[in-house]
Motif scaffolding. Sequence first.
Motif: not given
Length: 237
Positions: A184-187, A203-206, A210-217
């Motif tokens: 997968p490209r994302y998880l 929503w994280h790039r696989n 990748t580092r921690a990021a703000q969640p999406i809605s």
Amino acid sequence: MSRVGSGHQRNASGDFAACRQFFANGRPPVLAPQPTQRALCYDAFAILHSGASKTPVYVAEKLNRAAVADADEVRTNRFFADARLRPAERATLGDYKGSGFDRGHMAPAGNMPTAQAMAQSFSLANIVPQAPQHNQGAWRVSVEAATRKYAAKASGDVYVITGPVFLPSIDESQGIGPGNVRVPRYLFKLVYDEDRNRAWVHWHRNDNATRAAQPISYEELVRRTGIEFLPGVYPRG
């Protein structure tokens, strides 16, 4: 585009009739059925599996204070191919050997409340090829551990749905091993607090970078995947 008891139940198809407790209001996500998709029930989670990608489409769990407090089992690390799936539709241990990818859990081993549930979490039906540093770093700490921490303090049930996103499609995604298990490209990990009617999505790039990021809605997750993961539910962000 493709986005995404005495043991577990034996039926590898159907509509999760035996394990609807893992879904908010007992209603699984709504998406167009595919011929190789199989519904799998386990003691502590449910999986919609794709024979096209040989990974989950999604994995559903229900967490709460009691469940998290009970999740203290010794990790087994005994991965296995799920015999309920047809050989042509399932990943094998050989697919991951020497691939450069971790066998990344969707329902984490750290969430499992019993020895049997722990063993079941190592089914390759619950696994995707995951970038090692992402699996062992940002995903484990800022997503999996953070979700457990939240559920441990929540006043009621927290429903969690985790899965892969293949872009531009499953067929055009990288494959590993003799079985061509797709990468997968994302998880994503959707977290829904039922009592507060709040939802957010990691929503994280696989990718190892990748580092921690703000969640999406939740609405953004539906837009990106085309899947209504919480049918009949209208959560706040």
